[in-house]
Scaffold this active site. Structure first.
Site, short mmCIF file in Angstrom:
data_model
loop_
_atom_site.label_atom_id
_atom_site.label_comp_id
_atom_site.label_asym_id
_atom_site.label_seq_id
_atom_site.Cartn_x
_atom_site.Cartn_y
_atom_site.Cartn_z
N GLY A 30 -1.99 -1.16 -4.27
CA GLY A 30 -2.54 -0.93 -5.72
C GLY A 30 -1.65 -0.61 -6.64
N GLN A 35 1.42 3.11 -14.28
CA GLN A 35 2.75 2.95 -13.61
C GLN A 35 3.69 1.90 -13.93
OE1 GLN A 35 0.45 2.90 -9.65
NE2 GLN A 35 2.13 3.94 -8.88
N CYS A 78 3.27 6.05 -2.29
CA CYS A 78 3.22 5.69 -3.69
C CYS A 78 4.27 4.81 -4.28
CB CYS A 78 2.79 7.03 -4.64
SG CYS A 78 2.69 6.80 -6.28
N LEU A 79 4.12 3.96 -4.83
CA LEU A 79 5.30 3.06 -5.54
C LEU A 79 6.07 4.01 -6.69
CD1 LEU A 79 3.59 -0.43 -5.93
CD2 LEU A 79 5.09 0.30 -4.08
N HIS A 120 -6.86 7.11 -5.00
CA HIS A 120 -5.42 7.21 -5.24
C HIS A 120 -5.16 6.78 -6.50
CE1 HIS A 120 -0.92 7.26 -4.05
NE2 HIS A 120 -1.00 6.35 -5.12
N GLU A 121 -5.40 5.37 -6.84
CA GLU A 121 -5.36 4.80 -8.14
C GLU A 121 -5.97 5.57 -9.18
OE1 GLU A 121 -3.01 2.84 -8.13
OE2 GLU A 121 -2.75 2.53 -5.97
N HIS A 124 -3.93 8.30 -10.57
CA HIS A 124 -2.93 8.06 -11.44
C HIS A 124 -3.42 7.90 -13.06
CE1 HIS A 124 0.59 6.76 -9.28
NE2 HIS A 124 -0.15 6.02 -8.18
O1 K1U Z 1 -0.34 3.52 -6.55
C1 K1U Z 1 0.39 3.09 -5.90
O2 K1U Z 1 1.55 3.69 -6.06
C2 K1U Z 1 0.32 2.06 -4.80
C3 K1U Z 1 0.09 2.61 -3.18
C4 K1U Z 1 -1.26 2.72 -2.76
C5 K1U Z 1 -1.48 3.46 -1.88
C6 K1U Z 1 -0.91 3.39 -0.68
C7 K1U Z 1 -1.36 3.82 0.35
C8 K1U Z 1 -2.44 4.90 0.59
C9 K1U Z 1 -3.05 4.86 -0.72
C10 K1U Z 1 -2.65 4.22 -1.96
C11 K1U Z 1 0.87 1.62 -2.40
O3 K1U Z 1 0.67 0.43 -2.34
S1 K1U Z 1 2.34 2.41 -1.76
C12 K1U Z 1 2.91 0.95 -0.78
C13 K1U Z 1 2.39 0.50 0.35
O4 K1U Z 1 1.14 0.79 0.68
C14 K1U Z 1 3.07 -0.23 1.25
C15 K1U Z 1 4.24 -0.66 0.94
C16 K1U Z 1 5.31 -1.31 1.93
C17 K1U Z 1 4.79 -1.49 3.15
C18 K1U Z 1 3.63 -0.87 3.69
C19 K1U Z 1 2.73 -0.28 2.87
ZN ZN Z 2 0.60 5.68 -6.44
#
Ligand code: K1U
Ligand code: ZN
Length: 156
Positions: A30, A35, A78-79, A120-121, A124
């Protein structure tokens, strides 16, 4: 606080395309517009991509119209908070209304990862990070870890 989108025009479509590319490049499931530095109520998600096929979803001006009293706890990352993962408790199921990438009004009933990621998004868009849902102690442990991660990244 991100601002509502007034029209789904060519500029908005270009932003959405850029966000989808950025989400895939970052291996995320997401991404919210804030972001990538754009304070608009836009987010993209693809929770199915690890099954091979790409299935990006676009949510413009999303609103949660109902949330279950029952909650579920799932590990979130979260990125914007690299390498930190922690358990977050949220409503288990939600209903939402939004505009899709073509500007059409849509409704969605979600549970599981779709509900978690959408909440979650949407957080943000209101300047909330998953860390804000943690206890004071867990948040301070996570923030200390984040400082270490950032230092290590800076050192190369
Ligand atoms: O909003 C963001 O920063 C994106 C986030 C979304 C999210 C992930 C997990 C639970 C709720 C919301 C991500 O995408 S984090 C990255 C991610 O999920 C991942 C990255 C690499 C390997 C495995 C998973
Ligand atoms: Zn996030």
């Amino acid at each position: 606080m991100s601002e509502p989108v007034e029209s789904v025009d060519a500029e908005m479509r270009a932003l959405v395309a850029d966000m989808i590319e950025t989400m895939y490049d970052a291996d995320g499931i997401g991404l919210a517009a804030i972001q990538v530095g754009v304070a608009k109520r836009v987010l993209v998600m693809d929770i199915d991509q690890r099954d091979g096929e790409k299935n990006p979803r676009v949510f413009i001006n999303p609103v949660i119209t109902w949330a279950s009293e029952e909650t579920e706890t799932m590990e979130e990352g979260c990125l914007s908070v690299p390498e930190i993962w922690d358990d977050v408790e949220r409503p288990k199921a939600i209903k939402a209304e939004y505009l899709d990438g073509e500007g059409n009004r849509q409704t969605l009933e979600a549970d599981g990862l779709l509900a978690v990621c959408l909440q979650h998004e949407m957080d943000h868009l209101d300047g909330i990070l998953f860390l804000d849902h943690l206890s004071k102690l867990k948040r301070s442990i996570a923030l200390r870890k984040l400082t270490k991660v950032k230092k290590l990244k800076k050192a190369g």
